[in-house]
Design an enzyme around this catalytic site. Structure first.
Site, PDB file in Angstrom:
ATOM      1  N   GLY A 210     -16.174 -56.095   4.787  1.00 52.02           N
ATOM      2  CA  GLY A 210     -14.849 -55.518   4.686  1.00 52.02           C
ATOM      3  C   GLY A 210     -13.808 -56.534   4.268  1.00 52.02           C
TER       4      GLY A 210
ATOM      5  N   GLU B 120      -5.950 -52.101  15.934  1.00 52.36           N
ATOM      6  CA  GLU B 120      -4.848 -52.937  16.386  1.00 52.36           C
ATOM      7  C   GLU B 120      -4.860 -54.239  15.593  1.00 52.36           C
ATOM      8  OE1 GLU B 120      -4.566 -53.351  20.665  1.00 52.36           O
ATOM      9  OE2 GLU B 120      -3.641 -55.341  20.470  1.00 52.36           O
ATOM     10  N   TYR B 121      -3.671 -54.732  15.318  1.00 53.93           N
ATOM     11  CA  TYR B 121      -3.536 -56.011  14.620  1.00 53.93           C
ATOM     12  C   TYR B 121      -3.530 -57.142  15.646  1.00 53.93           C
ATOM     13  CZ  TYR B 121      -1.176 -59.833  12.201  1.00 53.93           C
ATOM     14  OH  TYR B 121      -0.844 -61.055  11.697  1.00 53.93           O
TER      15      TYR B 121
ATOM     16  N   ILE C  40      -5.608 -60.558   5.383  1.00 54.04           N
ATOM     17  CA  ILE C  40      -5.755 -61.472   6.523  1.00 54.04           C
ATOM     18  C   ILE C  40      -7.200 -61.858   6.808  1.00 54.04           C
ATOM     19  CG2 ILE C  40      -3.596 -60.904   7.706  1.00 54.04           C
ATOM     20  CD1 ILE C  40      -5.197 -58.956   9.458  1.00 54.04           C
ATOM     21  N   GLY C  41      -8.130 -61.207   6.176  1.00 57.08           N
ATOM     22  CA  GLY C  41      -9.509 -61.583   6.448  1.00 57.08           C
ATOM     23  C   GLY C  41     -10.452 -61.015   5.423  1.00 57.08           C
TER      24      GLY C  41
ATOM     25  N   ARG D 209     -16.301 -65.576  14.331  1.00 58.62           N
ATOM     26  CA  ARG D 209     -15.482 -64.838  13.362  1.00 58.62           C
ATOM     27  C   ARG D 209     -15.326 -63.380  13.758  1.00 58.62           C
ATOM     28  NH1 ARG D 209     -17.425 -67.938   8.641  1.00 58.62           N
ATOM     29  NH2 ARG D 209     -15.794 -69.492   8.430  1.00 58.62           N
TER      30      ARG D 209
ATOM     31  N   ASP E 101     -24.098 -59.086  15.615  1.00 55.21           N
ATOM     32  CA  ASP E 101     -23.420 -60.034  14.725  1.00 55.21           C
ATOM     33  C   ASP E 101     -22.392 -60.833  15.522  1.00 55.21           C
ATOM     34  OD1 ASP E 101     -22.914 -61.355  12.364  1.00 55.21           O
ATOM     35  OD2 ASP E 101     -21.801 -59.722  11.424  1.00 55.21           O
TER      36      ASP E 101
ATOM     37  N   LYS F   1      -9.183 -52.381   7.874  1.00 53.22           N
ATOM     38  CA  LYS F   1     -10.419 -52.924   7.305  1.00 53.22           C
ATOM     39  C   LYS F   1     -10.871 -51.980   6.206  1.00 53.22           C
ATOM     40  CE  LYS F   1     -15.020 -54.562   8.695  1.00 53.22           C
ATOM     41  NZ  LYS F   1     -15.904 -54.851   9.854  1.00 53.22           N
TER      42      LYS F   1
ATOM     43  N   GLY G 119     -14.550 -60.551   5.230  1.00 55.73           N
ATOM     44  CA  GLY G 119     -15.883 -60.730   5.791  1.00 55.73           C
ATOM     45  C   GLY G 119     -16.906 -60.376   4.739  1.00 55.73           C
TER      46      GLY G 119
END
Ligand code: ADP
Ligand code: MG
Ligand code: MG
Length: 362
Positions: A49, A115-116, A43-44, A172, A168, A64, A46
């Site tokens: 991670g 948590e999602y 789902i992501g 995002r 940071d 992550k 970066g």
């Protein structure tokens, strides 16, 4: 987009043997984590991670995953999530557990379970949806509350949380719950500012202190190499608030009620129009530090209501070239709170020819 395209999700159960159980909540017995965890969908992605939607004992979680090369980022993020009182706040991402294991190739890898958040990050939400005024106020107010809390040193019931700089802040690194409330996430670069040993200018890692974050969101003093580390804590908080101003701009540019009678512009990251998807440090330095360029407000916002003028002023006060002149996160939080209350009473600010006519404004 700056993120690489998603890969095929690993659908196999991870059978890697875990070396240590590092940290876990009571309900998440770390001993079972590696065995019972399934990664279901990427789902992501970066810089540090790779994030999966996963399931742990039927519970939906986000995982992550850090490679061994990004161990430092993992260790740091885990230690920030472990700070006392941090998890009490509604606008900080929920941490569940951290773990270390050996993957199929025999390499160490590190996991943070959290948590999602079904809507993912703020930036991807804004690229697919416009938001109404009150939702936009609520979202930005939530992020700001989270940051103000993070920055604050807190003593409660015998426990102490140091002030923390995020380092940071970006659209995002803000995640959305299904009710569109926002949480601050991604503490891989964060830094505790008070407590046993706050960072000092002479430290060997002063360079590391002054040059982190996402280039697009770097404050002018970071780009110019002029971060004032004499008061490191304040300097790093001011850097966070600069990026917060950019995040406000990205959010309100997608507010449907601020573009009545004209199309809502497509979502853009800050400086995307000027520098595209992969701005270099040097390009950012010239644009933001040397030329003092900041995101432009839509033309139709110029001659509008007091509420919108105050919002634009708040953004400008966040991204002021003079770091010391910037709002504190606490002060930004109060400004957005006023804006939210104001909009409850009189509705969204009128913008553009259509709404002006409706209200009989000349
Ligand atoms: P990095 O440190 O590599 O930037 P992040 O923690 O920011 O990693 O996660 C990368 C991306 O993964 C985020 O921008 C977001 O889109 C997605 N993501 C991260 N955590 C979650 C979560 N708990 N729920 C849903 N999406 C997430
Ligand atoms: Mg991130
Ligand atoms: Mg990160």
């Amino acid at each position: 987009s700056e993120a690489p395209p998603p890969e095929r999700p690993p659908d196999q159960r991870h059978t890697g043997k875990q070396k240590h159980s590092l940290w876990a909540e009571d309900e998440m017995e770390a001993a079972n984590t590696a065995e019972d965890l399934q990664l279901l969908e990427l789902i992501g992605q970066g810089r540090y991670g790779t994030v999966f939607r996963g399931s742990l004992n039927e519970r939906c979680v986000a995982v992550k995953l850090f490679s061994s090369a990004n161990r430092q980022s993992f260790t740091n993020e885990r230690s920030i999530y472990g700070l006392p009182l941090l998890q009490l706040h509604d606008n900080i991402a929920r941490f569940l557990a951290a773990d270390e294991r050996t993957n199929a190739e025999g390499r160490a890898e590190f996991l943070i379970l959290m948590e999602y958040y079904p809507h993912g990050c703020l930036s991807s939400y804004l690229s697919h949806h416009t938001v109404d005024w009150s939702t936009c106020c609520r979202m930005t107010h939530g992020v700001t509350r989270g940051l103000a809390f993070l920055h604050t040193e807190l003593h409660r019931a015998g426990e102490s949380k140091p002030g923390v700089a995020h380092r940071d802040v970006s659209s995002r690194n803000v995640l959305l719950r299904s009710d569109l409330s926002c949480v601050l996430a991604d503490f891989g670069l964060s830094m505790a500012l008070t407590g046993s040993r706050p960072p000092r200018p002479g430290d060997p890692d002063t360079m590391a202190i002054s040059e982190v974050g996402t280039v697009r969101y770097m404050a002018p003093e970071v780009l110019g190499g002029a971060l004032d580390l004499r008061d490191c804590a304040s300097a790093l908080k001011q850097v966070d608030v600069y990026a917060l101003g950019l995040l406000y701009w990205e959010s309100f540019r997608r507010c449907s009620q601020l573009f009545t009678g004209e199309a809502v512009p497509e979502h853009q990251l800050a400086f995307q129009a000027e520098l595209g998807n992969h701005p270099s440090f040097q390009e950012m330095q010239i644009l933001v530090n040397r030329n003092k360029f900041r995101p432009r407000f839509p033309e139709s916002w110029r001659s509008s209501s007091p509420a919108l003028s105050s919002l634009m002023e708040t953004m400008e006060d966040c991204w002021d070239p003079d770091a010391e002149a910037r709002l504190t996160a606490q002060c930004a939080e109060e400004r957005l709170c006023d804006l939210t209350l104001h909009s409850h009473r009189i509705g969204p600010p009128p913008v553009g020819p259509a709404s002006s006519q409706d209200l009989g404004v000349v």
